[in-house]
Motif scaffolding. Structure first.
Motif, short mmCIF file in Angstrom:
data_model
loop_
_atom_site.label_atom_id
_atom_site.label_comp_id
_atom_site.label_asym_id
_atom_site.label_seq_id
_atom_site.Cartn_x
_atom_site.Cartn_y
_atom_site.Cartn_z
N PRO A 144 -3.97 22.23 16.91
CA PRO A 144 -5.02 21.95 17.64
C PRO A 144 -5.17 23.08 18.93
O PRO A 144 -4.24 23.13 19.66
N ALA A 194 -8.33 23.39 20.72
CA ALA A 194 -9.66 23.36 21.11
C ALA A 194 -9.73 22.78 22.56
O ALA A 194 -10.50 22.53 23.04
N GLY A 195 -8.16 22.78 23.25
CA GLY A 195 -8.54 22.30 24.60
C GLY A 195 -8.69 23.34 25.71
O GLY A 195 -8.87 24.65 25.13
N LYS A 235 -6.11 28.15 27.93
CA LYS A 235 -4.63 28.89 28.05
C LYS A 235 -4.23 29.54 26.89
O LYS A 235 -3.37 30.54 27.18
N GLY A 295 -12.26 18.73 18.59
CA GLY A 295 -13.25 17.78 19.23
C GLY A 295 -12.90 17.41 20.57
O GLY A 295 -12.25 18.38 21.20
N VAL A 296 -13.49 16.17 21.18
CA VAL A 296 -13.20 16.22 22.46
C VAL A 296 -12.04 15.89 22.81
O VAL A 296 -11.56 16.43 23.86
N SER A 343 -9.40 16.67 17.34
CA SER A 343 -9.15 18.20 17.21
C SER A 343 -8.09 17.87 15.87
O SER A 343 -8.04 18.73 14.82
N ALA A 370 -0.87 24.57 20.41
CA ALA A 370 -1.30 25.89 20.51
C ALA A 370 -0.46 26.72 21.70
O ALA A 370 -0.15 28.02 21.43
N LYS A 430 5.77 23.77 26.62
CA LYS A 430 4.27 23.89 26.64
C LYS A 430 3.92 24.61 27.84
O LYS A 430 4.28 24.14 29.12
O1 C5P Z 1 -3.93 19.82 27.28
P1 C5P Z 1 -2.66 19.81 26.45
O2 C5P Z 1 -1.93 20.85 27.06
O3 C5P Z 1 -2.00 18.46 26.51
O4 C5P Z 1 -3.18 20.24 25.12
C1 C5P Z 1 -2.11 20.31 24.03
C2 C5P Z 1 -2.88 20.82 22.79
O5 C5P Z 1 -4.07 20.18 22.27
C3 C5P Z 1 -3.31 22.24 23.20
O6 C5P Z 1 -2.94 23.12 21.98
C4 C5P Z 1 -4.83 22.20 23.19
O7 C5P Z 1 -5.36 23.34 22.71
C5 C5P Z 1 -5.02 20.99 22.02
N1 C5P Z 1 -6.16 20.13 22.38
C6 C5P Z 1 -7.18 20.31 21.41
N2 C5P Z 1 -8.54 19.72 21.64
C7 C5P Z 1 -8.66 19.05 22.49
C8 C5P Z 1 -7.76 18.94 23.59
C9 C5P Z 1 -6.30 19.48 23.30
O8 C5P Z 1 -7.13 21.11 20.17
N3 C5P Z 1 -9.78 18.29 22.85
#
Ligand code: C5P
Length: 232
Positions: A12, A14-15, A26, A81-82, A87, A111, A216
């Motif tokens: 995932p 998409a964050g 990031k 997704g959101v 995702s 990711a 992370k």
């Molecule tokens: O924000 P955090 O570090 O917890 O995110 C963990 C992973 O989830 C990251 O790889 C981030 O890109 C992914 N993610 C995502 N879709 C979102 C929120 C987070 O793919 N809506």
């Protein structure tokens, strides 16, 4: 008897990663000359035990197309997704199109965890391959833990011998993971990783001890630390 299950990977990505206070998500920040996401993918691409690899991306992601790996035929793109769970579910939908079966294993890896060692990945695959539930890489906490009150003072010291930090990859059966994530989202349960969805569905993921340096990237100092570490 059915054929041996395949192993698939969902990343995932998409964050937004707002805690980095950067001009881009990031996973696209530079680390030792390449994006964090490219380093993260390195550990999986070409691994002989894996059937397929999917990266879930935001619909309006302008960075992915410029990466060299965007045209790598071993990597498929999925809709993010959101929430992180949306995702991951997007990634599972794409795996389904690629032929993933309900009993196949799916590894979900952040990711923004570019320092996963092949030895940890192989340990997870080997230890969980015959597990009825699946599990995750995790690290026992090192520091003494305190529960805080709203006044910023210690309420109590917590028994750390039973506390682990949940890392990724997390590895579960395709069908069980899809049902758990969709069910938890529908029930509006807060889930921050795949294991919490599986727990919500009533099962107990196994903890597999991994390396503490599979960190992370969350804050600017994490990136600086890893940059220094790789230089030395
Ligand atoms: O924000 P955090 O570090 O917890 O995110 C963990 C992973 O989830 C990251 O790889 C981030 O890109 C992914 N993610 C995502 N879709 C979102 C929120 C987070 O793919 N809506």
């Amino acid at each position: 008897m059915s054929a041996a299950p395949y192993f698939w990977v969902v990343i995932p990505a998409a964050g937004v990663g707002s805690r980095m206070r950067a001009d881009r998500p990031k996973q696209y920040l530079q680390l030792a000359g390449r994006s964090i996401l490219e380093h993260t993918l390195d550990c999986f691409i070409g691994h002989p035990g894996l059937r397929g690899l999917v990266v879930s991306l935001a619909g309006d992601d302008p960075y992915w197309p410029s990466l060299r790996c965007a045209s790598d035929p071993r990597i498929q793109r999925a809709d993010g997704g959101v929430e992180r769970a949306d995702s991951v579910l997007g990634g599972l939908r794409t795996l389904n199109e690629l032929g993933a079966d309900t009993d196949d294993w799916v590894l979900v890896h952040d990711a923004a965890r570019p320092n996963l060692m092949r030895s940890d990945l192989d340990k997870l695959l080997a230890e969980l391959a015959t597990d009825p539930v699946g599990g995750l890489l995790a690290v026992p906490v090192r520091d003494t833990l305190k529960r805080a009150g709203s006044d910023g003072r210690v309420r109590e010291t917590i028994d750390r011998s039973v506390i682990w930090q949940a890392y990724t990859p997390q590895m579960f059966r395709f069908g069980a993971l899809q049902n758990a994530l969709a069910g938890a989202l529908a029930a509006e349960v807060a889930i921050t990783d795949e294991a919490s969805a599986i727990e919500w569905a009533g099962q107990s993921p196994r903890l597999i001890e991994g390396r503490a340096d599979n960190l992370k990237i969350t804050r600017p100092e994490d990136l600086q630390w890893l940059e220094q570490r790789w230089k030395s």
